[in-house]
Design a protein around this motif. Structure first.
Motif, PDB file in Angstrom:
ATOM      1  N   MET A 104       0.827  -1.201   0.000  1.00  0.00           N
ATOM      2  CA  MET A 104       0.000   0.000   0.000  1.00  0.00           C
ATOM      3  C   MET A 104       0.865   1.256   0.000  1.00  0.00           C
ATOM      4  SD  MET A 104      -2.900  -1.205   2.666  1.00  0.00           S
ATOM      5  CE  MET A 104      -3.699   0.370   2.812  1.00  0.00           C
ATOM      6  N   LEU A 105       1.894   1.263   0.864  1.00  0.00           N
ATOM      7  CA  LEU A 105       2.756   2.441   0.937  1.00  0.00           C
ATOM      8  C   LEU A 105       3.438   2.684  -0.408  1.00  0.00           C
ATOM      9  CD1 LEU A 105       4.458   1.987   4.432  1.00  0.00           C
ATOM     10  CD2 LEU A 105       2.720   3.636   3.782  1.00  0.00           C
ATOM     11  N   GLN A 106       3.972   1.587  -0.977  1.00  0.00           N
ATOM     12  CA  GLN A 106       4.677   1.702  -2.250  1.00  0.00           C
ATOM     13  C   GLN A 106       3.756   2.280  -3.328  1.00  0.00           C
ATOM     14  OE1 GLN A 106       6.401  -1.614  -4.815  1.00  0.00           O
ATOM     15  NE2 GLN A 106       7.517  -1.838  -2.913  1.00  0.00           N
ATOM     16  N   GLY A 114       4.546   9.603  -8.683  1.00  0.00           N
ATOM     17  CA  GLY A 114       5.009   8.984  -9.917  1.00  0.00           C
ATOM     18  C   GLY A 114       6.157   8.029  -9.677  1.00  0.00           C
ATOM     19  N   SER A 115       6.410   7.169 -10.664  1.00  0.00           N
ATOM     20  CA  SER A 115       7.412   6.128 -10.433  1.00  0.00           C
ATOM     21  C   SER A 115       8.766   6.470 -11.039  1.00  0.00           C
ATOM     22  CB  SER A 115       6.910   4.794 -10.988  1.00  0.00           C
ATOM     23  OG  SER A 115       6.462   4.967 -12.309  1.00  0.00           O
ATOM     24  N   GLU A 116       8.921   7.707 -11.547  1.00  0.00           N
ATOM     25  CA  GLU A 116      10.234   8.031 -12.103  1.00  0.00           C
ATOM     26  C   GLU A 116      11.264   8.194 -10.989  1.00  0.00           C
ATOM     27  OE1 GLU A 116       7.394   9.694 -12.330  1.00  0.00           O
ATOM     28  OE2 GLU A 116       7.705  11.724 -13.106  1.00  0.00           O
ATOM     29  N   VAL A 213      16.218   7.386  -5.954  1.00  0.00           N
ATOM     30  CA  VAL A 213      15.042   7.154  -5.127  1.00  0.00           C
ATOM     31  C   VAL A 213      13.883   6.723  -6.023  1.00  0.00           C
ATOM     32  CG1 VAL A 213      13.413   8.237  -3.554  1.00  0.00           C
ATOM     33  CG2 VAL A 213      15.816   8.897  -3.497  1.00  0.00           C
ATOM     34  N   SER A 214      13.298   5.568  -5.730  1.00  0.00           N
ATOM     35  CA  SER A 214      12.158   5.102  -6.516  1.00  0.00           C
ATOM     36  C   SER A 214      11.199   4.362  -5.577  1.00  0.00           C
ATOM     37  CB  SER A 214      12.623   4.171  -7.634  1.00  0.00           C
ATOM     38  OG  SER A 214      13.126   2.992  -7.060  1.00  0.00           O
ATOM     39  N   PRO A 215       9.935   4.197  -5.974  1.00  0.00           N
ATOM     40  CA  PRO A 215       8.969   3.591  -5.054  1.00  0.00           C
ATOM     41  C   PRO A 215       9.346   2.168  -4.634  1.00  0.00           C
ATOM     42  CG  PRO A 215       7.819   4.658  -6.856  1.00  0.00           C
ATOM     43  CD  PRO A 215       9.269   4.703  -7.194  1.00  0.00           C
ATOM     44  N   ASP A 216      10.065   1.436  -5.493  1.00  0.00           N
ATOM     45  CA  ASP A 216      10.350   0.055  -5.110  1.00  0.00           C
ATOM     46  C   ASP A 216      11.787  -0.129  -4.627  1.00  0.00           C
ATOM     47  OD1 ASP A 216      11.467   0.550  -7.503  1.00  0.00           O
ATOM     48  OD2 ASP A 216      10.461  -1.057  -8.607  1.00  0.00           O
TER      49      ASP A 216
ATOM     50  N   GLU B 325      -2.744   0.560 -11.138  1.00  0.00           N
ATOM     51  CA  GLU B 325      -2.057   1.135  -9.988  1.00  0.00           C
ATOM     52  C   GLU B 325      -3.010   1.251  -8.808  1.00  0.00           C
ATOM     53  OE1 GLU B 325       1.151   3.821 -10.838  1.00  0.00           O
ATOM     54  OE2 GLU B 325       1.581   1.773 -11.450  1.00  0.00           O
ATOM     55  N   THR B 326      -4.206   1.752  -9.077  1.00  0.00           N
ATOM     56  CA  THR B 326      -5.180   1.889  -8.002  1.00  0.00           C
ATOM     57  C   THR B 326      -5.551   0.504  -7.479  1.00  0.00           C
ATOM     58  OG1 THR B 326      -6.038   3.616  -9.395  1.00  0.00           O
ATOM     59  CG2 THR B 326      -7.233   3.177  -7.368  1.00  0.00           C
TER      60      THR B 326
END
Lengths: 289, 379
Positions: A104-106, A114-116, A213-216, B325-326
């Motif tokens: 959920m956090l990710q 955004g995932s960039e 830095v990226s979401p994953d 994504e959602t």
């Protein structure tokens, strides 16, 4: 010889990052028995917090460390209070629940910013390099080493020299007896989890200038951190420090002799064998149950 | 429970327990009649394969209490076994000496490595797809369970082992195709039937394997060994005090689960037409755990449906990136809620609802019976 020293220094640098990331996990796992798979996401949150403070508020990395700690700790507190405290007697299920929280956090971060890849600037004061044993090392890596040791010291003091730490140790030994002496176990647990999360956030902020830095980004850290904690022994802070640097030197060394992939595989195999024969970790003295 | 089977009451119960499996499989087999779209059928076949994988995890986790976070390892091994055989059946574009696979030519490999040699035979490959995962699992199980490793440590060891094998496969590019996996495969041909990934034959092959895996797993849970495994899950040391060799039973269920996962892996290669290191990746492995938990870890049909529904939903929404994504966010929340409030998953919920209905009906019939008794003026 120079090469040898260089290897040692590289290992120390890898080890200090490992220690930063593993310290929070070690507290949470060692004292609460919770396998926190969301730990990597706390690291990620910390890194993003650093980026947000820098881009939107113009705060430098060093100035924003304290607020980052507090923000991520608040996240941890909420998660402990509303998710994990419901799973008191189901330790295996905490793996699942924290993993869900991690997703959920990710995903929330991905949806919001955004995932960039994002980049955080090195603090200008630490962007040069200095000489350690005649080897040029970036000042920031030396700084990380010092900070990781300092955070370990602070954590040790907190655990062993403060009232909260004493209460926590009492709960670890026997929750119901501690509760009957008037210790509010729920509150102490929530604070402990928040502290561990805050440490992870700090770790994320501190490594953010070195990596993108990226979401994953957290996924890799959580596995490494686990290996450190397992190797060091579950309830041993000093063991965590020792194993962080052992793993750092080991992966640095094998990576030098072979390559990164082989290094990772061999370290993992070594840990698997270790768990089999010494599940209590390398550095834990057996305590009376 | 052999004694129960002989008495009619036990037989009735057995039929009642088998009913969900048969109903679900009947729907699976009937689906191609309703779905006249080969592309969609291929997608459904894919979810069914993931369902088989989840059944295998349910067996070791739900019934054996072994939370295997590396279940995808067996899946990947099965998938590579099939891919290796099918690769050797292709007519490669860049042929090396004696039909060397194309990626080996690119990596300057001169001869087919010895461990590829036997995969020229399809029957060997199919046997290997079942036996290799089972043997690897048995060895790992022997290593863990003989040392009485339990709980979280089992999860860490299985996860780490899978990551090691994954790293080795990616690293040994010249023998395994590395990061790209093994692509451009021939079609599977068994007994003169060609299994085109988008054909009905493949769908029915998968559906047949769903039925087979559910029945094998069900039979195991009802066998004596299966009951002992469940007893070990509930109270390991008590079973040990009874004199059973606990580790032996754990190793067995672990290996059986791996063999079923290997079967799923082989089918996945046939359906997807390639094998990739992601098939034994952490992502898939943890997803399987989610599917299993959502569907119900202690119900084989539940685990299967959990995978098909959740993976299917994800697939359906992946047409649009924003939706996906959602959905992932919602999925995470749903998963946390299931873990917190429905430890037995949707299957547990279904059970509760079913029992409630039965009770209501019994209560109402009893009420009627009492009413009748009263009007007749009692005895």
């Amino acid at each position: 010889m120079d090469q040898f020293i260089e290897q040692i220094v590289t290992g120390l640098s890898i080890g200090s990052i490992l220690l930063l990331v593993a310290l929070g996990l070690s507290i949470i796992y060692g004292s609460m028995g919770i396998i926190n798979l969301a730990h990597g996401e706390f690291v990620m949150l910390g890194a993003y917090a650093a980026w947000v403070f820098h881009t939107y508020l113009g705060l430098g990395l060093l100035a924003s460390l304290v607020p980052i700690f507090l923000v991520v700790a608040a996240f941890g507190w909420v998660i402990e209070r509303y998710v994990l405290s419901l799973l008191n007697n189901r330790p295996l299920d905490t793996i699942l629940a924290t993993w869900g929280v991690g997703i959920m956090l990710q995903q929330a971060v991905r949806l919001m910013v955004g995932s960039e890849l994002r980049y955080v600037q090195l603090p200008p004061a630490l962007s040069d390099s200095m000489s350690v044993f005649g080897i040029p090392v970036s000042s920031y890596r030396v700084f990380l080493f010092v900070v990781s040791i300092a955070l370990f010291g602070a954590t040790w003091l907190l655990m062993n020299r403060t009232t909260v730490g004493m209460k926590l140790r009492a709960i670890i030994q026997d929750r119901s007896v501690a509760a009957s002496f008037g210790i509010n176990a729920k509150r102490v647990y929530a604070l402990t989890f928040a502290y561990g999360a805050g440490l992870a956030g700090l770790a994320g902020a501190l490594v953010s200038p070195l990596k993108s830095v990226s979401p994953d980004m957290g996924t890799g850290y959580v596995v490494d951190a686990f290996m450190v904690v397992v190797l060091g022994g579950v309830q041993s802070l000093a063991g965590t420090v020792a194993s962080a640097f052992i793993l750092g030197e080991l992966s640095g060394g094998i990576a030098f002799l072979q390559n990164d992939t082989v290094a990772k595989a061999i370290v993992l195999l070594a840990i698997v064998v270790l768990i089999r024969f010494r599940p209590e970790g390398l550095f834990t003295a057996r305590v009376r149950a | 429970m052999p004694s129960n089977v002989t008495n009619p009451n036990g037989l009735q119960r057995l039929i009642a327990q088998l009913a969900p499996i048969l109903v679900v499989c009947a729907i699976v087999f009937a689906l191609p009649v309703l779905l006249n779209n080969d592309f969609l059928l291929n997608k459904v076949a894919r979810y069914l394969v993931l369902g088989i994988l989840t059944i295998s995890l349910g067996l070791s986790w739900g019934f054996g209490g072994i939370l295997n976070l590396g279940q995808a390892m067996s899946f990947g091994l099965g998938s590579y076994a099939m891919a290796m055989a099918l690769k050797l059946k292709t007519v490669p574009v860049h042929t090396g000496a004696s039909g060397l696979p194309d990626f080996m030519v690119w990596n300057n490999v001169q001869h087919l490595p010895w461990f590829w040699e036997p995969f020229r035979s399809l029957s060997f490959a199919i046997a290997a797809g079942l036996i290799v995962p089972a043997l690897v699992a048995a060895a790992l199980g022997w290593f863990m369970f003989r040392g009485r490793v339990t709980g979280v440590y089992v999860s860490i060891i299985t996860l780490a082992t899978m990551v090691v094998i994954n790293l080795v496969i990616i690293d040994q590019q010249s023998f395994t195709g590395g990061f790209n996996g093994i692509t451009d495969l021939a079609q599977l041909e068994l007994f003169g039937v060609a299994f085109d990934a988008y054909g009905r034959a493949t769908y029915y092959l998968v559906a047949g394997c769903v039925l087979l895996s559910l029945l094998v797993a069900f039979a195991f849970t009802k066998s004596k060994a299966g009951l002992i495994v469940q007893a070990i899950r509930d109270h390991e040391s008590r079973v040990r005090y009874f004199g059973y060799d606990v580790a032996l039973y754990q190793i067995f269920v672990f290996a059986l689960s791996a063999a079923i996962a290997g079967l799923a892996g082989m089918l996945y290669t046939v359906v997807m037409e390639f094998a990739s290191p992601t098939f034994l990746g952490v992502q898939l492995s943890l997803s399987v755990v989610v599917w299993c938990a959502v569907g119900g870890r202690q119900s084989l049909v539940g685990a299967f449906l959990g995978a098909v529904l959740v993976a299917g939903m994800q697939g359906a929404l992946s047409e649009s990136a924003a939706f996906l994504e959602t959905w992932t966010l919602v999925m995470g929340a749903l998963f946390v809620l299931v873990v917190l409030f429905l430890p037995k998953g949707l299957a547990g919920l279904a059970q509760v609802v079913w029992r409630w209905i039965v009770q209501r009906r019994q209560a109402s019939t009893r009420g009627v019976a009492q009413g009748v008794g009263q009007t007749e003026g009692s005895t």
